[in-house]
Every structure is written in C-alpha cells, then in structure tokens.
Design an enzyme around this catalytic site. Structure first.
Site, mmCIF file in Angstrom:
data_model
loop_
_atom_site.group_PDB
_atom_site.id
_atom_site.type_symbol
_atom_site.label_atom_id
_atom_site.label_comp_id
_atom_site.label_asym_id
_atom_site.label_seq_id
_atom_site.Cartn_x
_atom_site.Cartn_y
_atom_site.Cartn_z
ATOM 1 N N LEU A 1 0.867 -1.184 0.000
ATOM 2 C CA LEU A 1 0.000 0.000 0.000
ATOM 3 C C LEU A 1 0.898 1.225 0.000
ATOM 4 O O LEU A 1 1.988 1.203 0.579
ATOM 5 C CB LEU A 1 -0.903 0.035 1.240
ATOM 6 C CG LEU A 1 -1.994 -1.017 1.398
ATOM 7 C CD1 LEU A 1 -2.744 -0.800 2.709
ATOM 8 C CD2 LEU A 1 -2.956 -1.009 0.221
ATOM 9 N N ASP A 2 0.435 2.309 -0.632
ATOM 10 C CA ASP A 2 1.165 3.563 -0.563
ATOM 11 C C ASP A 2 1.290 4.013 0.889
ATOM 12 O O ASP A 2 0.486 3.641 1.746
ATOM 13 C CB ASP A 2 0.433 4.654 -1.349
ATOM 14 C CG ASP A 2 0.417 4.390 -2.840
ATOM 15 O OD1 ASP A 2 1.281 3.622 -3.309
ATOM 16 O OD2 ASP A 2 -0.460 4.948 -3.529
ATOM 17 N N ARG A 3 2.284 4.874 1.132
ATOM 18 C CA ARG A 3 2.527 5.352 2.497
ATOM 19 C C ARG A 3 1.270 5.957 3.128
ATOM 20 O O ARG A 3 0.948 5.686 4.283
ATOM 21 C CB ARG A 3 3.648 6.400 2.495
ATOM 22 C CG ARG A 3 4.021 6.903 3.887
ATOM 23 C CD ARG A 3 4.886 8.146 3.811
ATOM 24 N NE ARG A 3 6.204 7.870 3.285
ATOM 25 C CZ ARG A 3 7.271 7.591 4.044
ATOM 26 N NH1 ARG A 3 7.147 7.538 5.358
ATOM 27 N NH2 ARG A 3 8.439 7.375 3.493
#
EC number: 5.4.99.-
Length: 300
Positions: free
Chosen positions: A134-136
């Site tokens: 997942l993106d940050r």
C-alpha cells in the site's frame, strides 16, 4: 533437526507424477521443488524418489520445511493491529503515513519492522513476507505470509485474481456513471520518475468502481482491482476526472484532510490449507470517518 510436512495421497490424485502433485495439489513453485531436490528434502514412503515417479493412493509424502533464520528486517518495537492470523499468514491494519516495508533510505518504523518485533516477542523467527503493498498514505489491509510456500500460494491467487482487494475512496465530483470499469494501461510518467501515467503502451490496468454515497460536491466510492499497478487507483481516478481528495500528486489537496482519502477496506482470499474463502475487513479510520462526516455536513 530437520522438520518435514507430511501428506497422504488421495485416490483421486493417483497417477499424477510426483512433480505434478507437488505443483498442482500442494502448490509448490518449480524453483522451490528444485531447491528441495538439491536438499534431498522430498521423500515418498520414506525413500528418495524421482520427480517423474507416479504417486499411488495412500502414498505418504514428506517434504522438508524451510527454517527461517532471520526476519529480513530489523525488529523494532511498535504497534501492530492484527485483523487476522493463523499458522500461515497475517492480515494487518496499516495506519496512514507508514511504509509497509523498508525502502530506499527508510529502514526503520515500517509495518514490517514492527511485525518482526511482534513475532520476536513470541519466540517466532520467520522472514517478513508482504504479499502486496500500500502507498505510504493509504490505510487498511495488508497481507503477510509466514513461509515461502504460503507466500507463493497467495501471490498466485493475486495473479489469478482470486485474491480480491477492496478500497474506499473520497473523490471530487459526482461520479458518472455511478458504476463502471476503468480499463486503461499505466506506465512511467514521461518526465517525473516517481509518478505513473496513463500510457497507450503501458501495462494493463483494470479498476472496477461503484458509488456508495454522493454528497454536494464529492462522492464516496468503492473500488476493486484486477491488477496492482503502482498508484493505479490514483492515476485511474484522475484520468476519468474524479481525482482523489487529499492526494497531492494526482488529486486535490484540501484544508480539512491531511492525506489521500484512500483505505484498503477488505481482502478476500482462499485459505492456504483448506481453500475456504476468507474475508477480512479493516474499519474506516477516524480521519477518514471525519472526512466523510464533513462531506455529509456540506450536503445538508
């Protein structure tokens, strides 16, 4: 001491070669089978055997289990929220602003570091194996495998689209049509290396969405992915004209939301051992709940 997993061949699998049985029934990768062969880690009825030998009903197969010697990341004390756990895997609820695993100059403070510490406290040594990312700034469900075979099986489900990921997103505008499929390829941005863009010769990317709620100027939508390209949801939403709120790269920053309004709300998969379908859900975090409430209040 070496540890072996034991399997008894069922009548319906009689006649398969040992290699076919390992690949199709037990779902070992070809690379893993080669490694086990070199280690003399495959025994049929207590004896070494050629991979092309055909198995019979009630044959007893023993397969060497790999023993991890390290976590692959530095264990670090920190909070992990476990949504699901068994002997083969975990599903964690990743908070926003945290990386899934170390990357670049960031070697600490990631979900992987905290998970390694959590397992260390239980006396469990196993390589930390995230099945997807997942993106940050994105919150929600992340799957980790506890061994290489479970990782292979789950990654195959991801590849075969039987492992399903569902996201919730707040976007600018009233989405029309309210439900549709976005099927446009994604590749590297022509001038910015850290970005992606819709490109005719990019990799195939498919996102399904439908609207959950509409407000005066925004919509809450649910998205399901068939593919997992970098920044896929964010790029696709910007492409169809409904950019993600709070997304400073592809969407629209707002004064009332400090990160992108994207949450991995659930994952569904077939259990590694018995193939039963399991769905794990992550509740909407407080900041996105407040954001939805803010959109709703503007509607009234």
């Amino acid at each position: 001491m070496k540890s072996f997993a034991t399997y008894k061949v069922m009548k319906e699998h009689e006649g398969l070669t040992l290699e076919e049985y390992l690949k199709t029934i037990l779902q070992y990768s070809g690379r893993k089978i080669q490694k086990l062969t070199r280690q003399k880690g495959i025994l049929l009825n207590g004896k070494k055997v050629f991979l092309q030998r055909k198995v019979k009903s009630n044959d007893v197969l023993r397969v060497l289990m790999a023993q991890d010697m390290a976590y692959g990341v530095e264990p670090e004390e920190g909070s992990v929220e476990i949504l699901y756990e068994d002997d083969y895997m975990l599903v964690l609820n990743k908070p926003a602003y945290q990386l899934v695993h170390p990357t670049g100059q960031t070697t600490k403070g990631t979900l992987a570091n905290y998970l390694a510490y959590h397992l260390q406290q239980q006396g469990i040594i196993t390589t930390i194996r995230p099945v997807h990312r997942l993106d940050r700034e994105t919150s929600g469900c992340v799957i980790f495998a506890k061994d290489d075979r479970s990782q292979f099986i789950l990654e195959q489900q991801l590849k075969d689209r039987t492992l399903k990921r569902v996201y919730w997103a707040l976007v600018k505008g009233i989405v029309h049509p309210p439900s549709a499929t976005i099927d446009v390829p994604i590749g590297f941005h022509p001038t910015m290396a850290n970005r992606r863009a819709v490109k005719e010769k990019g990799d195939p990317a498919i996102t399904h969405y439908h609207t959950l709620h509409t407000f005066s100027e925004t919509s809450l939508i649910e998205l399901r992915l068939d593919t997992g390209r970098t920044h896929q949801i964010r790029v696709h939403l910007a492409h169809i004209g409904y950019p993600l709120l709070g997304d400073g790269m592809y969407g629209i920053r707002t004064s009332w939301l400090t990160r992108q309004a994207l949450h991995a709300s659930s994952v569904s998969f077939h259990h590694v051992k018995d193939q039963n379908e399991i769905t794990v859900q992550a509740p909407l975090p407080p900041d996105l709940t407040r954001a939805v409430d803010f959109c709703r209040s503007e509607n009234s």
